[in-house]
Design an enzyme around this catalytic site. Structure first.
Site, PDB file in Angstrom:
ATOM      1  N   PHE A 114      -4.491 -55.564 -49.007  1.00 33.35           N
ATOM      2  CA  PHE A 114      -3.286 -55.211 -48.214  1.00 33.35           C
ATOM      3  C   PHE A 114      -2.328 -56.423 -48.245  1.00 33.35           C
ATOM      4  CE2 PHE A 114      -6.262 -51.949 -46.263  1.00 33.35           C
ATOM      5  CZ  PHE A 114      -5.500 -50.988 -46.664  1.00 33.35           C
ATOM      6  N   HIS A 115      -2.670 -57.254 -47.907  1.00 39.51           N
ATOM      7  CA  HIS A 115      -1.717 -58.744 -48.356  1.00 39.51           C
ATOM      8  C   HIS A 115      -0.853 -58.589 -49.396  1.00 39.51           C
ATOM      9  CE1 HIS A 115      -3.983 -60.840 -44.885  1.00 39.51           C
ATOM     10  NE2 HIS A 115      -2.725 -61.484 -44.960  1.00 39.51           N
ATOM     11  N   GLU A 116      -1.684 -58.535 -50.343  1.00 38.42           N
ATOM     12  CA  GLU A 116      -0.850 -58.364 -51.893  1.00 38.42           C
ATOM     13  C   GLU A 116       0.221 -56.849 -52.125  1.00 38.42           C
ATOM     14  OE1 GLU A 116      -0.333 -60.033 -54.642  1.00 38.42           O
ATOM     15  OE2 GLU A 116      -0.977 -61.402 -53.351  1.00 38.42           O
TER      16      GLU A 116
ATOM     17  N   SER B 185      -8.545 -57.150 -47.215  1.00 40.59           N
ATOM     18  CA  SER B 185      -7.556 -58.053 -46.558  1.00 40.59           C
ATOM     19  C   SER B 185      -6.413 -58.647 -47.827  1.00 40.59           C
ATOM     20  CB  SER B 185      -8.051 -59.064 -45.938  1.00 40.59           C
ATOM     21  OG  SER B 185      -7.161 -60.098 -45.465  1.00 40.59           O
TER      22      SER B 185
ATOM     23  N   ILE C 237       3.321 -58.047 -50.142  1.00 37.85           N
ATOM     24  CA  ILE C 237       4.060 -58.953 -50.792  1.00 37.85           C
ATOM     25  C   ILE C 237       4.678 -58.228 -52.159  1.00 37.85           C
ATOM     26  CG2 ILE C 237       4.238 -61.096 -51.743  1.00 37.85           C
ATOM     27  CD1 ILE C 237       4.239 -61.416 -48.804  1.00 37.85           C
TER      28      ILE C 237
END
Length: 148
Positions: free
Chosen positions: A91-93, A88, A96
């Site tokens: 993928f968030h990084e 998670s 962004i």
């Protein structure tokens, strides 16, 4: 906008007392009236209904997949949760950092260790929602007073 020359300590003290009283009053109302109704309810809440409908439509085998999954009982479950948080965070990084051409380790670690999630639940859900309800109630009461 004008400013006062000094802080009105008496006014601030009265506002803090009001805040404490109304917060205590909200806690009393919740504990006395809302919690017993929710505990004695035999019908699932809307979130449960939605998740059960989705589980049925997707033919998902485990109908309680949204229960307290974060409470790992074995090492393997704990490792699976750690891997889920790691993926998670990655993928968030990616979502962004790649478009913005910037990577911040502190942001990655805060997602990895759910810091933002803890901040959200403690500030918004515990303090924010009851305060919104209180402000709406205050507004309704002010409208009633002005119309009378």
């Amino acid at each position: 906008m004008w400013k006062h020359a000094c802080i009105r300590k008496g006014w601030v003290a009265r506002q803090v007392v009001k805040l404490l009283i109304f917060t205590g009053f909200m806690g009393f109302i919740i504990e006395q009236y809302i919690n017993p109704i929710v505990k004695n309810s035999k019908h699932p809440l809307k979130g449960d209904l939605l998740l059960n409908i989705l589980a049925e439509l997707l033919r998902f085998g485990d109908r309680e997949f949204y229960k307290d999954w974060w409470n790992a009982r074995t090492f393997e479950e704990g490792l699976a949760i750690l891997i889920a948080f790691l993926l998670s965070a990655i993928f968030h990084e990616l979502c962004i950092a790649v478009p913005c051409h910037i990577f911040k380790l502190w942001a990655f670690l805060s997602i990895m260790f759910q810091v933002g999630n803890m901040i959200f639940w403690s500030i918004f859900s515990i303090f924010g929602q009851p305060m919104c309800v209180l402000l709406y109630y205050h507004d309704v009461m002010n409208r009633k007073v002005k119309s009378v």
